[in-house]
Motif scaffolding. Sequence first.
Motif, PDB file in Angstrom:
ATOM      1  N   ALA A  76       0.821  -1.211   0.000  1.00  0.00           N
ATOM      2  CA  ALA A  76       0.000   0.000   0.000  1.00  0.00           C
ATOM      3  C   ALA A  76       0.856   1.263   0.000  1.00  0.00           C
ATOM      4  O   ALA A  76       0.417   2.318  -0.487  1.00  0.00           O
ATOM      5  N   LYS A  77       2.084   1.136   0.516  1.00  0.00           N
ATOM      6  CA  LYS A  77       2.982   2.291   0.597  1.00  0.00           C
ATOM      7  C   LYS A  77       4.034   2.300  -0.509  1.00  0.00           C
ATOM      8  O   LYS A  77       4.981   3.080  -0.448  1.00  0.00           O
ATOM      9  N   GLY A  78       3.877   1.401  -1.489  1.00  0.00           N
ATOM     10  CA  GLY A  78       4.738   1.485  -2.661  1.00  0.00           C
ATOM     11  C   GLY A  78       5.707   0.359  -2.888  1.00  0.00           C
ATOM     12  O   GLY A  78       6.469   0.386  -3.867  1.00  0.00           O
ATOM     13  N   ALA A  79       5.737  -0.656  -2.041  1.00  0.00           N
ATOM     14  CA  ALA A  79       6.650  -1.782  -2.244  1.00  0.00           C
ATOM     15  C   ALA A  79       6.190  -2.605  -3.451  1.00  0.00           C
ATOM     16  O   ALA A  79       5.000  -2.663  -3.778  1.00  0.00           O
ATOM     17  N   THR A  80       7.148  -3.237  -4.104  1.00  0.00           N
ATOM     18  CA  THR A  80       6.879  -4.057  -5.284  1.00  0.00           C
ATOM     19  C   THR A  80       7.088  -5.526  -4.939  1.00  0.00           C
ATOM     20  O   THR A  80       8.110  -5.891  -4.347  1.00  0.00           O
ATOM     21  N   ILE A  81       6.134  -6.363  -5.306  1.00  0.00           N
ATOM     22  CA  ILE A  81       6.247  -7.803  -5.090  1.00  0.00           C
ATOM     23  C   ILE A  81       6.924  -8.428  -6.303  1.00  0.00           C
ATOM     24  O   ILE A  81       6.446  -8.310  -7.432  1.00  0.00           O
ATOM     25  N   LEU A  82       8.050  -9.097  -6.075  1.00  0.00           N
ATOM     26  CA  LEU A  82       8.774  -9.769  -7.153  1.00  0.00           C
ATOM     27  C   LEU A  82       8.440 -11.249  -7.223  1.00  0.00           C
ATOM     28  O   LEU A  82       8.614 -11.877  -8.276  1.00  0.00           O
ATOM     29  N   ALA A  83       8.002 -11.826  -6.115  1.00  0.00           N
ATOM     30  CA  ALA A  83       7.595 -13.235  -6.094  1.00  0.00           C
ATOM     31  C   ALA A  83       6.647 -13.420  -4.923  1.00  0.00           C
ATOM     32  O   ALA A  83       6.781 -12.759  -3.884  1.00  0.00           O
ATOM     33  N   GLY A  84       5.686 -14.338  -5.085  1.00  0.00           N
ATOM     34  CA  GLY A  84       4.773 -14.661  -3.992  1.00  0.00           C
ATOM     35  C   GLY A  84       3.789 -13.550  -3.706  1.00  0.00           C
ATOM     36  O   GLY A  84       3.226 -12.935  -4.608  1.00  0.00           O
ATOM     37  N   GLY A  85       3.561 -13.312  -2.412  1.00  0.00           N
ATOM     38  CA  GLY A  85       2.676 -12.232  -1.993  1.00  0.00           C
ATOM     39  C   GLY A  85       1.285 -12.658  -1.607  1.00  0.00           C
ATOM     40  O   GLY A  85       0.492 -11.832  -1.159  1.00  0.00           O
ATOM     41  N   ARG A  86       0.970 -13.954  -1.727  1.00  0.00           N
ATOM     42  CA  ARG A  86      -0.412 -14.377  -1.476  1.00  0.00           C
ATOM     43  C   ARG A  86      -0.483 -15.490  -0.439  1.00  0.00           C
ATOM     44  O   ARG A  86       0.387 -16.351  -0.378  1.00  0.00           O
ATOM     45  N   ALA A  87      -1.552 -15.480   0.353  1.00  0.00           N
ATOM     46  CA  ALA A  87      -1.895 -16.643   1.157  1.00  0.00           C
ATOM     47  C   ALA A  87      -2.407 -17.726   0.221  1.00  0.00           C
ATOM     48  O   ALA A  87      -2.896 -17.438  -0.871  1.00  0.00           O
ATOM     49  N   ARG A  88      -2.282 -18.985   0.654  1.00  0.00           N
ATOM     50  CA  ARG A  88      -2.697 -20.102  -0.196  1.00  0.00           C
ATOM     51  C   ARG A  88      -3.680 -21.011   0.532  1.00  0.00           C
ATOM     52  O   ARG A  88      -3.354 -22.136   0.906  1.00  0.00           O
ATOM     53  N   PRO A  89      -4.913 -20.536   0.730  1.00  0.00           N
ATOM     54  CA  PRO A  89      -5.906 -21.373   1.407  1.00  0.00           C
ATOM     55  C   PRO A  89      -6.259 -22.630   0.627  1.00  0.00           C
ATOM     56  O   PRO A  89      -6.834 -23.567   1.186  1.00  0.00           O
ATOM     57  N   ASP A  90      -5.915 -22.653  -0.669  1.00  0.00           N
ATOM     58  CA  ASP A  90      -6.161 -23.865  -1.450  1.00  0.00           C
ATOM     59  C   ASP A  90      -5.275 -25.018  -1.007  1.00  0.00           C
ATOM     60  O   ASP A  90      -5.591 -26.194  -1.248  1.00  0.00           O
ATOM     61  N   LEU A  91      -4.163 -24.696  -0.347  1.00  0.00           N
ATOM     62  CA  LEU A  91      -3.244 -25.726   0.131  1.00  0.00           C
ATOM     63  C   LEU A  91      -3.488 -26.094   1.585  1.00  0.00           C
ATOM     64  O   LEU A  91      -3.157 -27.206   2.019  1.00  0.00           O
ATOM     65  N   GLY A  92      -4.035 -25.190   2.344  1.00  0.00           N
ATOM     66  CA  GLY A  92      -4.271 -25.394   3.761  1.00  0.00           C
ATOM     67  C   GLY A  92      -4.579 -24.055   4.400  1.00  0.00           C
ATOM     68  O   GLY A  92      -4.294 -22.997   3.834  1.00  0.00           O
ATOM     69  N   PRO A  93      -5.139 -24.052   5.589  1.00  0.00           N
ATOM     70  CA  PRO A  93      -5.624 -22.805   6.182  1.00  0.00           C
ATOM     71  C   PRO A  93      -4.540 -21.784   6.497  1.00  0.00           C
ATOM     72  O   PRO A  93      -4.839 -20.591   6.614  1.00  0.00           O
TER      73      PRO A  93
END
Length: 531
Positions: free
Chosen positions: A362-379
């Motif tokens: 939100a403050k301007g950082a850039t995601i180069l890899a990942g960045g997401r929770a994966r509830p499809d794999l487990g909670p």
Amino acid sequence: MTTAPATPKAPRGPSLPATVTPALLERLVARVSASPDAARVTTTAPYTGAPLADLPVSTPADVEAAFARARTAQRQWAATPVAERKKILLRYHDLVLARQDEALDLMQAENGKTRRDAFLEILDIGIVSRYYARTAATYLRPKRRRGAIPLLTHTTELRHPKGVVTVISPWNYPLSMAAGDTIAALMAGNAVVQKPDTQTGLTALWSMDLMYEAGLPRDVWQMVIGRGSSIGAALMDNADYMMFTGSTATGRQIAADAGKRLIGASLELGGKNPMIVLADADIDKAAAGAVAACFPSAGQLCVSVERLYVAESVRDKFVAAFVARTKKLRIGAGYDFGYDVGSLTTPAQLDTVTTHIADATAKGATILAGGRARPDLGPLFHEPTILTDVTPDMTLYDHETFGPVVSIHPFRDEEEAISLANAGSYGLNASAWSRNGARGRAVAARVHAGTVNVNEAFAAAWGSVDAPMGGMGDSGLGRRHGADGILKCTEAQTVAHQRIQGFTPPAGLHPEKWATLLTRSLKLLKAAGLR
């Protein structure tokens, strides 16, 4: 008539392995020092969110009773020859290796880490138990010290156990942290009353159960379960020494309370560990090292790296290699060696990870890899995440995330790299990469951290158990491993036997003449090069 869309089902996840039987759970739960009618707390499996264990909760009265039993047992244990303690610890070493599948399954079930990360804990305890079994006699034996008056003063240093040591161990490395500090305390002749984190209490109880199977006398090691807010005061009030691994905030409170009681404390606390990639580093090896530094146990490791400083001249090449390797990591749940990254352990950790990333982006950082929770794999799964353009106004810039998140920052020269690595209040672990070993070690020596690894993430320093390991600044007090790790659990005593003549004037000699004689003696001792 329209039908509402079905709610997606949570992933089922793997069922508990065959080794985690009701009989095993019943045996371990029975080891908790708690009254028969104790309240119960249920832990859940991070892979699935399903109930895992029903543990009795110890009360302050239970803690008091555990210490009373421990004090009685400790007197006999302290009188047990070190050679006998050694035999027990070496049997424990063999049992840990022989029964490792049980421990691996329990660690994964309670913590959610991958099997390869859990196996590192088996290695750790094997190394530590063998080390202290073989070195304790040397550390603890009486030692002659130089006397006050050469030939006339016979001085000996003795080492006595503290008594009953309190060990408060965390959930992130449930075997290493539960057993590692305890091994040294036991070998020094102490009894131990331990409070593991409830979430990973089974692994700690398994370790204690195995030590008793190896021959540890009854009541020398006891385990209580409960929240610090409930039984923390009882643990502190009865301890002869405190060992704590956890947050800096809690560590400060323990240090203050220990100070009031005038007892010692060893505290391994938080970290925001840096890794420096110098311009002459082998980029492929450094990228592989960064993966190993940032994402073991889903980043829930006190000595893992959360800040990456890379020389501007090799930044693009390094980032490309690091991102590519990170994106290839296999994320998932399984009681085998098939995955590279496992689950976070608690909902609170997942919340911290997602909150830190959201604040940064939100403050301007850039995601180069990942960045997401994966509830499809487990909670509680979250992707390994690499960020750039991270600035001081972002929470994760200098606050510990304790998850699979790392930020990359460029530097112009070596001086700036060291300055950036030393910024902040923590000082637990660091890593430096260079093709020139001497240069890497020189940089390492200038980094404000208790351990610094050259061309390695953390395992080189951690595994060098003959050397001390611990933090500077807000990362803690005291050291584990090496001489420090066992001697901190002892009281030093000096016994000095003065023979023939001491510092008082002999009969018939005027004090002034005696002072003159002693002055000349000091000068002669200095001229002779004596200490």
